[in-house]
Design a protein around this motif. Structure first.
Motif, PDB file in Angstrom:
ATOM      1  N   ASP A 176       0.663  -0.871   0.127  1.00 41.16           N
ATOM      2  CA  ASP A 176      -0.447   0.106   0.189  1.00 41.16           C
ATOM      3  C   ASP A 176       0.923   0.915  -0.056  1.00 41.16           C
ATOM      4  OD1 ASP A 176      -2.325   1.781  -0.192  1.00 41.16           O
ATOM      5  OD2 ASP A 176      -1.712   1.569   2.539  1.00 41.16           O
TER       6      ASP A 176
ATOM      7  N   THR B 106      -7.342  -1.807  -1.026  1.00 34.74           N
ATOM      8  CA  THR B 106      -8.757  -1.042  -1.698  1.00 34.74           C
ATOM      9  C   THR B 106      -9.518  -2.497  -1.377  1.00 34.74           C
ATOM     10  OG1 THR B 106      -8.178  -1.461  -3.624  1.00 34.74           O
ATOM     11  CG2 THR B 106      -8.358   0.593  -3.070  1.00 34.74           C
TER      12      THR B 106
ATOM     13  N   VAL C 269     -10.114   0.423 -10.270  1.00 33.34           N
ATOM     14  CA  VAL C 269     -10.621   0.326  -9.357  1.00 33.34           C
ATOM     15  C   VAL C 269     -10.785  -1.696  -9.213  1.00 33.34           C
ATOM     16  CG1 VAL C 269     -11.157   2.709  -8.446  1.00 33.34           C
ATOM     17  CG2 VAL C 269     -12.753   1.232  -9.594  1.00 33.34           C
TER      18      VAL C 269
ATOM     19  N   THR D  55     -14.601  -2.849  -7.068  1.00 32.07           N
ATOM     20  CA  THR D  55     -14.291  -2.670  -5.528  1.00 32.07           C
ATOM     21  C   THR D  55     -15.759  -1.678  -5.851  1.00 32.07           C
ATOM     22  OG1 THR D  55     -12.627  -2.743  -4.789  1.00 32.07           O
ATOM     23  CG2 THR D  55     -13.834  -0.652  -4.236  1.00 32.07           C
TER      24      THR D  55
ATOM     25  N   SER E 257     -12.958   1.467   1.472  1.00 31.32           N
ATOM     26  CA  SER E 257     -12.045   1.966   0.308  1.00 31.32           C
ATOM     27  C   SER E 257     -12.361   2.602  -0.340  1.00 31.32           C
ATOM     28  CB  SER E 257     -11.802  -0.317  -0.774  1.00 31.32           C
ATOM     29  OG  SER E 257     -10.869  -1.328   0.536  1.00 31.32           O
TER      30      SER E 257
ATOM     31  N   GLN F 248     -11.799   5.917   0.617  1.00 30.24           N
ATOM     32  CA  GLN F 248     -10.980   5.938  -0.031  1.00 30.24           C
ATOM     33  C   GLN F 248     -10.642   6.609  -1.865  1.00 30.24           C
ATOM     34  OE1 GLN F 248      -7.281   4.716   0.662  1.00 30.24           O
ATOM     35  NE2 GLN F 248      -8.344   2.846   1.240  1.00 30.24           N
ATOM     36  N   ILE F 249     -11.403   5.842  -2.727  1.00 29.20           N
ATOM     37  CA  ILE F 249     -11.001   6.146  -4.463  1.00 29.20           C
ATOM     38  C   ILE F 249     -12.157   7.346  -4.315  1.00 29.20           C
ATOM     39  CG2 ILE F 249     -11.895   4.998  -6.014  1.00 29.20           C
ATOM     40  CD1 ILE F 249     -11.906   2.273  -5.276  1.00 29.20           C
TER      41      ILE F 249
END
Length: 299
Positions: A131, A147, A165, A168, A192, A195-196
């Motif tokens: 990460d 994620t 991504v 997710t 997650s 965060q995106i």
């Protein structure tokens, strides 16, 4: 093959209709250096036969565009298709990589399959990304974003213009991906996604799957802002509590992916087929009665 152009990079997207999977070629415009992300190895389950139709289309695109492929990247060990990473890496002399948490997925599924001799240290890949780690693709910096939620090992590949991504997020009209596989967790998935969605609003998010609902054309890309506004599962600041309740309710209605039991034992080997037995043939194992039967109700 769809093509997207940005200031620093281009993205070519190839859809595999049988599995609904998107696979990508990310290229740095300044150098023509490239990475292939989540390539599909075709598998005919009825015949037990693999083939390279998707991967060969990616190779044709790379040759046509004069790209120098440095990386074959997987976002996670896929449950719905085989990875074509070994085939492409051999053809292109490129390195193969995935996230470091793949080790935990290997341990989990090696126990399910009773694969006592399977190395569970990630050594099947050339590199395991942590990460926050970064690497250069020509003049483009690519950052690793851990994620989890869909799987234990899921990562996204992020530049300052685009992000891949994986499973997710789906397209906004389809929402998000399930979190009920072994190692999945809806609370982690929600975190997650947040965060995106905290990425700059103009960032183009390329998804891992689309199943073309209601007969529309298959799509692969929407901006962070589009997801914030209209994603049916997380848009308009849906709370974690509401998301987890929604995800759990929907996941309980979903059958396991048709290829899951075949795909995972290949993909925890980085896309390599099981070692041939004394007869010279490779075999896939099915863990009988480990998973409960589910109704084929899409909900």
């Amino acid at each position: 093959m769809q093509r997207f152009e940005f200031a620093k990079v281009t993205v070519a997207a190839l859809w595999d209709e049988p599995t609904g999977s998107w696979q990508y070629v990310l290229a740095d415009r300044a150098s023509n250096k490239a990475a292939i992300i989540d390539p599909v190895l075709d598998f005919d389950m009825n015949a037990g036969a693999t083939s390279t139709g998707n991967a060969d289309k990616l190779l044709e695109h790379v040759e046509r565009q004069g790209l120098a492929v440095e990386w074959i990247l997987d976002t996670h060990p896929h449950a719905d298709h085989f990875s074509a990473a070994p085939y492409l890496a051999e053809k292109l002399k490129a390195a193969r990589a995935i996230g470091t948490k793949v080790i935990e997925v290997q341990k989990l599924w090696a126990e399910i399959y009773c694969l006592d001799r399977l190395p569970t240290d990630g050594s099947q890949w050339d590199r395991l990304f942590a990460d926050g780690e970064q690497f250069q693709l020509g003049e483009t910096e690519v950052r690793i974003l851990f994620t989890p939620g869909h799987t234990l090992a899921s990562i996204a590949y992020v530049t300052d213009e685009v992000a891949f991504v994986h499973d997710t997020l789906m397209m906004p009209d389809s929402g998000t991906s399930r979190a009920d596989f072994p190692g999945g967790n809806p609370k982690e998935l929600y975190a997650s996604i947040q965060q995106i969605l905290a990425l700059p609003e103009e960032t183009a998010l390329f998804v891992g799957h689309d199943y073309a609902p209601e007969g529309r054309e298959a799509q692969c890309c929407a901006s962070v802002m589009e997801h914030r506004r209209s994603n049916k599962h997380v848009g308009n600041n849906r709370s974690e509590e509401d998301f987890v309740a929604l995800r759990n309710k929907r996941d309980a209605t979903l059958p396991l992916p048709q290829l899951m039991l075949a795909a995972l034992q290949v993909n925890i080997r980085a896309g390599h087929l099981p070692e041939p037995e004394s007869c010279g043939r490779s075999f896939l194992k099915i863990p009988l009665n480990y998973f409960a039967s589910r109704a084929a109700d899409e909900g």
